[in-house]
Enzyme design. Structure first.
Site: not given
Length: 334
Positions: A167, A194
């Site tokens: 990310d 996540h």
């Protein structure tokens, strides 16, 4: 600003020597991740395990001229225990990949059992290892590992990490594309979890605080759901593997740098965190300083915009459910 580890740093010499084990080393993430760990000179023993082809991948990678031994194992001859024995760092990319229309959470039932069993083996063979969980859904698999380690009496919250680094990499890359800047110079902190809306990029803490709303909203959405681009582009034949391998290698390298006593090693990661525990959020991703014992310090989120506050509120609501799902799985399937 934090000190991140890039591929260019992997070849620097170091007096410290570590055993790193990759579980799921023959998979789409596991193979490039194993390759990148072979290039890390802090790794002197690289141990690769998979249900099939573990030895083949190990032999292939062993021909690369860096100062480490590579051994490969399968399930036969107690291979999992041998692969894990006395490891300093364990990387777990094992599991099934996403297919079109699947979220990370859809992977839960299959990957939960895999991660649980690997966690049991780690608890028995390398109880002091730093465990880096890549297998999705990370929001639930990290709590699964925690519960297993607790049941074995070896849980150390400072040494269990959910790898959310992809990310961070996506945020840097996507922001640079919007801003027309060098992605290597764009440092973006990503917090929360996540998966989808639990991923919260703190754009206000970069040099691009005043993006037009439409641009900002599109950027945030792309960071949160960037994995879907890869799944769709691969026509259902796979998910993010190469970029995830780079993310895993960067995080593992930072963990190793911390274990080696290097200073100012800071990465966002999904850990047992005090930040929102009072609200029932046992795990949360934020910037963490890594040290010789794993987590040295968990940093607060800093000043946030109203939009970021709202995203974190939504993320926390989802995380409570994701975390409970992992905990409940281990209770029902010890």
């Amino acid at each position: 600003m934090f000190k991140a580890t890039s591929v260019r740093q992997f070849s620097s010499s170091a007096a410290n020597a570590y055993k790193v084990t990759v579980l799921g080393a023959a998979g789409g993430i596991g193979q490039p991740l194993s390759l990148l760990m072979k290039l890390n000179h802090k790794v002197t023993q690289l141990s690769l395990y998979d249900l099939r082809l573990g030895a083949g991948v190990a032999t292939d990678i062993s021909h690369i001229p860096t100062n480490s031994t590579v051994t490969g194992y399968g399930p036969e001859d107690d291979g999992l225990a041998k692969a894990l024995k006395d490891a300093d760092v364990v990387l777990i990319p094992a599991g099934v990949p996403r297919k079109p229309g699947m979220t990370r959470d859809d992977l839960f039932n299959t990957n939960a059992s895999i991660v649980r069993d690997l966690a049991k083996a780690a608890a028995e063979n390398c109880p002091k290892a730093a465990i880096c969980v890549i297998s999705n859904p990370v929001n639930s698999t990290v709590p699964i590992v925690a519960e297993v380690l607790k049941s074995k009496g070896v849980y150390n919250p400072k040494k269990l990490f959910g790898v959310t680094t992809l990310d961070v990499l996506r945020a840097s890359r996507f922001l640079s594309q919007v801003a027309g800047t060098d992605p290597n110079k764009e440092i973006v902190t990503v917090v929360g979890g996540h998966s989808g809306i639990t991923i919260v990029p703190l754009i206000s803490q970069t040099n691009h605080k005043s993006l037009p709303k439409e641009t900002y909203d599109a950027l945030v959405h792309r960071i949160q759901f960037g994995g879907d681009e890869v799944v769709q582009a691969k026509n259902g034949a796979g998910s993010a593997t190469l970029s995830m391998a780079q993310a895993g290698a960067r995080f593992a390298s930072s963990v190793l740098n911390g274990l080696a006593g290097e200073k100012d090693i800071i990465e966002p990661t999904f850990v047992d965190s005090p930040l929102f525990k009072s609200e029932g959020v046992e795990f949360f991703s934020s910037r963490v300083t890594l040290g010789v014992d794993g987590v040295k310090e968990i940093h607060g989120l800093g000043q946030l915009t109203n939009a970021e506050e709202e995203m974190i509120t939504v993320a926390k609501e989802t995380l409570v459910k994701n975390i409970a799902k992992g905990v409940d799985f281990v209770k029902a399937n010890p």
